[in-house]
Each structure stands twice: as C-alpha cells, then as structure tokens.
Design a protein around this motif. Structure first.
Motif, PDB file in Angstrom:
ATOM      1  N   TYR A  37       0.831  -1.209   0.000  1.00  0.00           N
ATOM      2  CA  TYR A  37       0.000   0.000   0.000  1.00  0.00           C
ATOM      3  C   TYR A  37       0.866   1.261   0.000  1.00  0.00           C
ATOM      4  O   TYR A  37       0.516   2.276  -0.611  1.00  0.00           O
ATOM      5  N   ARG A  38       2.001   1.194   0.690  1.00  0.00           N
ATOM      6  CA  ARG A  38       2.911   2.342   0.693  1.00  0.00           C
ATOM      7  C   ARG A  38       3.453   2.618  -0.709  1.00  0.00           C
ATOM      8  O   ARG A  38       3.636   3.775  -1.097  1.00  0.00           O
ATOM      9  N   ALA A  39       3.706   1.542  -1.472  1.00  0.00           N
ATOM     10  CA  ALA A  39       4.171   1.732  -2.852  1.00  0.00           C
ATOM     11  C   ALA A  39       3.111   2.468  -3.665  1.00  0.00           C
ATOM     12  O   ALA A  39       3.422   3.369  -4.452  1.00  0.00           O
ATOM     13  N   MET A  40       1.861   2.103  -3.445  1.00  0.00           N
ATOM     14  CA  MET A  40       0.772   2.820  -4.133  1.00  0.00           C
ATOM     15  C   MET A  40       0.711   4.269  -3.654  1.00  0.00           C
ATOM     16  O   MET A  40       0.497   5.191  -4.447  1.00  0.00           O
ATOM     17  N   GLY A  41       0.900   4.464  -2.348  1.00  0.00           N
ATOM     18  CA  GLY A  41       0.903   5.819  -1.805  1.00  0.00           C
ATOM     19  C   GLY A  41       1.989   6.669  -2.439  1.00  0.00           C
ATOM     20  O   GLY A  41       1.772   7.841  -2.759  1.00  0.00           O
ATOM     21  N   LEU A  42       3.162   6.067  -2.648  1.00  0.00           N
ATOM     22  CA  LEU A  42       4.268   6.772  -3.295  1.00  0.00           C
ATOM     23  C   LEU A  42       3.875   7.180  -4.719  1.00  0.00           C
ATOM     24  O   LEU A  42       4.161   8.307  -5.150  1.00  0.00           O
ATOM     25  N   PHE A  43       3.209   6.278  -5.426  1.00  0.00           N
ATOM     26  CA  PHE A  43       2.773   6.589  -6.789  1.00  0.00           C
ATOM     27  C   PHE A  43       1.861   7.822  -6.792  1.00  0.00           C
ATOM     28  O   PHE A  43       2.052   8.760  -7.582  1.00  0.00           O
ATOM     29  N   TYR A  44       0.881   7.831  -5.884  1.00  0.00           N
ATOM     30  CA  TYR A  44      -0.073   8.940  -5.858  1.00  0.00           C
ATOM     31  C   TYR A  44       0.572  10.245  -5.385  1.00  0.00           C
ATOM     32  O   TYR A  44       0.203  11.332  -5.863  1.00  0.00           O
ATOM     33  N   LEU A  45       1.531  10.149  -4.467  1.00  0.00           N
ATOM     34  CA  LEU A  45       2.266  11.352  -4.049  1.00  0.00           C
ATOM     35  C   LEU A  45       3.006  11.957  -5.229  1.00  0.00           C
ATOM     36  O   LEU A  45       2.956  13.165  -5.471  1.00  0.00           O
ATOM     37  N   ARG A  46       3.709  11.087  -5.963  1.00  0.00           N
ATOM     38  CA  ARG A  46       4.462  11.563  -7.129  1.00  0.00           C
ATOM     39  C   ARG A  46       3.535  12.164  -8.184  1.00  0.00           C
ATOM     40  O   ARG A  46       3.910  13.120  -8.871  1.00  0.00           O
ATOM     41  N   ALA A  47       2.342  11.597  -8.291  1.00  0.00           N
ATOM     42  CA  ALA A  47       1.396  12.059  -9.321  1.00  0.00           C
ATOM     43  C   ALA A  47       0.645  13.315  -8.879  1.00  0.00           C
ATOM     44  O   ALA A  47      -0.071  13.923  -9.678  1.00  0.00           O
ATOM     45  N   GLU A  82      10.225  -0.528 -10.509  1.00  0.00           N
ATOM     46  CA  GLU A  82      11.255   0.237  -9.784  1.00  0.00           C
ATOM     47  C   GLU A  82      11.328  -0.263  -8.347  1.00  0.00           C
ATOM     48  O   GLU A  82      10.302  -0.349  -7.661  1.00  0.00           O
ATOM     49  N   ASN A  83      12.508  -0.580  -7.887  1.00  0.00           N
ATOM     50  CA  ASN A  83      12.706  -0.983  -6.495  1.00  0.00           C
ATOM     51  C   ASN A  83      12.492   0.254  -5.613  1.00  0.00           C
ATOM     52  O   ASN A  83      13.268   1.206  -5.668  1.00  0.00           O
ATOM     53  N   VAL A  84      11.429   0.224  -4.793  1.00  0.00           N
ATOM     54  CA  VAL A  84      11.101   1.407  -3.980  1.00  0.00           C
ATOM     55  C   VAL A  84      11.274   1.144  -2.479  1.00  0.00           C
ATOM     56  O   VAL A  84      10.775   1.909  -1.647  1.00  0.00           O
ATOM     57  N   ASN A  85      12.004   0.103  -2.135  1.00  0.00           N
ATOM     58  CA  ASN A  85      12.216  -0.220  -0.717  1.00  0.00           C
ATOM     59  C   ASN A  85      12.710   0.972   0.092  1.00  0.00           C
ATOM     60  O   ASN A  85      12.290   1.186   1.223  1.00  0.00           O
ATOM     61  N   GLY A  86      13.609   1.752  -0.470  1.00  0.00           N
ATOM     62  CA  GLY A  86      14.210   2.865   0.261  1.00  0.00           C
ATOM     63  C   GLY A  86      13.390   4.143   0.239  1.00  0.00           C
ATOM     64  O   GLY A  86      13.806   5.155   0.816  1.00  0.00           O
ATOM     65  N   LEU A  87      12.213   4.114  -0.385  1.00  0.00           N
ATOM     66  CA  LEU A  87      11.435   5.342  -0.573  1.00  0.00           C
ATOM     67  C   LEU A  87      10.076   5.338   0.110  1.00  0.00           C
ATOM     68  O   LEU A  87       9.395   6.358   0.143  1.00  0.00           O
ATOM     69  N   ILE A  88       9.674   4.194   0.668  1.00  0.00           N
ATOM     70  CA  ILE A  88       8.275   4.063   1.097  1.00  0.00           C
ATOM     71  C   ILE A  88       8.064   4.144   2.604  1.00  0.00           C
ATOM     72  O   ILE A  88       6.939   3.990   3.072  1.00  0.00           O
ATOM     73  N   ARG A  89       9.124   4.415   3.365  1.00  0.00           N
ATOM     74  CA  ARG A  89       8.968   4.402   4.827  1.00  0.00           C
ATOM     75  C   ARG A  89       8.860   5.795   5.446  1.00  0.00           C
ATOM     76  O   ARG A  89       9.039   5.951   6.652  1.00  0.00           O
TER      77      ARG A  89
END
Length: 222
Positions: A37-47, A82-89
């Motif tokens: 869900y955090r990965a999806m959150g990152l997508f929407y933040l970027r968008a 895209e590996n987003v492990n370091g971006l979603i916390r």
C-alpha cells in the motif's frame, strides 16, 4: 501443504517486525501488505493526486503495478518495475497510503494480488484486513495491538535512529487519526477477526511477542 498466518493490527504495533521473525522461524514467506500500500501511496504522491478525489484516484489505478520479489532473502517491493524499498517508509508516504487505502477499488486490486501470493506458498501476512478479508481461512489469526503512546514512541525512536526529525505529540496525533480512518472506513475496516487471538505488545519485548505468537502457532498445529 500451503498454510497461512494472518497478523492484523493498527499502525506501529510491530506487525512487520514480528511477522518477519515468525516467518523465518516457520520457514514461511513473509508478505508485507503495508509496504504494498505504501508503494501505491508513493505513486499517488508523485502524481500529485488528492486522495479525497475518488475519480482521480481510480483513474490512475490501471497505471500502477505493485509486486513483491525476494532477492538475497530480502523482500523487495517494486512499483512499476522500480525498487522502492528505500522510498516508502516516510511519514508522507504512510499518510497517503492510509488515505488511498480507504478506496474500495484500491483495496479490490490489492486484495487480489495478496490472495494470489498466498495460493502458491505458505505465508505470514500482516496488514489491516488479512484475517477478515484477504485470508479469512488462515489457520492462525493474530490481532497485534499496543497503546497509541507506545506506538508513537516507537515511531519517534525509529525516525531518530534514521536521523529524521519528528515531534512525539504530532506522531501520537497522526497515529490516532490513522487508527480512526482505518477502523471507520467503509471498505475492509481494521477490526479483530472473530477467531483472532489478541496480543498486546505495549509492555512486551519483540522477542516476547514473537515467542507468544509462535506458541499460538504450535497450539494450532503449525
């Protein structure tokens, strides 16, 4: 035989930490649904999408692909390859993830992916609606909780260790607001499954919590 363990509970209760330990001891695959869900959150933040704008949120659902892979024994979350492990916390990503997760169509997409993961392998899966919606037939269901004060202090210490400045009172307020959203959303609200065992981690160490859940697993024949 494919079997599953469901661990639900509010933000900051220690679900991911405990699920990793239990999965390692049992030889199961750990699935961190919150990271998805955090990965999806990152997508929407970027968008730049307003999470309250249902039409905009749903219009972009088909543009999102979230997957989990295991590389060198570690779970890696991919957002559109895209590996987003370091971006979603981050706090921002967590708040966005909570906001968009109340959308029924977002949850439908994610639940289907989570169920597919559990069909092919034994899993320990943690989240908000695992025992109630995603894996209602899980052999072991745990509801892991802790007081909002304890959870805020844990989050504060986690950020401090990473060199991230934060305010304890603000973190507590955000955790309580997130609890309210998670527990009162129309789609798959956070609640204890009828057959789940409650474990309050407020005054327990990580090792004590893990030992208790492993004991429960053994009682159930896992």
């Amino acid at each position: 035989m494919i079997r599953s363990v469901a661990i639900d509970g509010p933000a900051g209760a220690g679900k991911s930490t405990i699920a990793k330990i239990v999965s390692a001891q049992k030889g199961f695959i750990y699935v961190d649904t919150g990271a998805m869900y955090r990965a999806m959150g990152l997508f929407y933040l970027r968008a730049g999408v307003n999470p309250e704008n249902t039409e905009d949120v749903e219009a972009k659902l088909d543009d999102i692909d979230v997957s989990i892979k295991y590389e060198n024994g570690e779970q890696v979350v991919y957002l559109n390859n895209e590996n987003v492990n370091g971006l979603i916390r981050t706090q921002e990503v967590g708040n966005m993830a909570s906001a968009i997760s109340s959308n029924a169509n977002v949850r439908v997409k994610m639940v289907a992916l989570q169920q597919e993961l559990a069909k092919s392998q034994s899993v320990v899966m943690d989240g908000r609606d695992i025992g109630t919606v995603v894996l209602p037939d899980a052999i072991v269901k745990i509801y892991l909780t802790a007081s909002s004060e304890v959870r805020a202090k844990r989050r504060y210490d986690e950020y401090k260790a990473k060199g991230i400045e934060s305010d304890l009172a603000t973190l507590k307020k955000e955790i309580e607001e997130r609890d309210y959203r998670d527990m009162n959303r129309a789609a798959s609200p956070l609640k204890k499954a009828e057959d789940a065992v409650v474990v309050d981690s407020s005054y327990m160490t990580v090792d004590e919590v893990a030992a208790e859940i492993i004991r429960i697993c053994e009682e159930k024949g896992l």
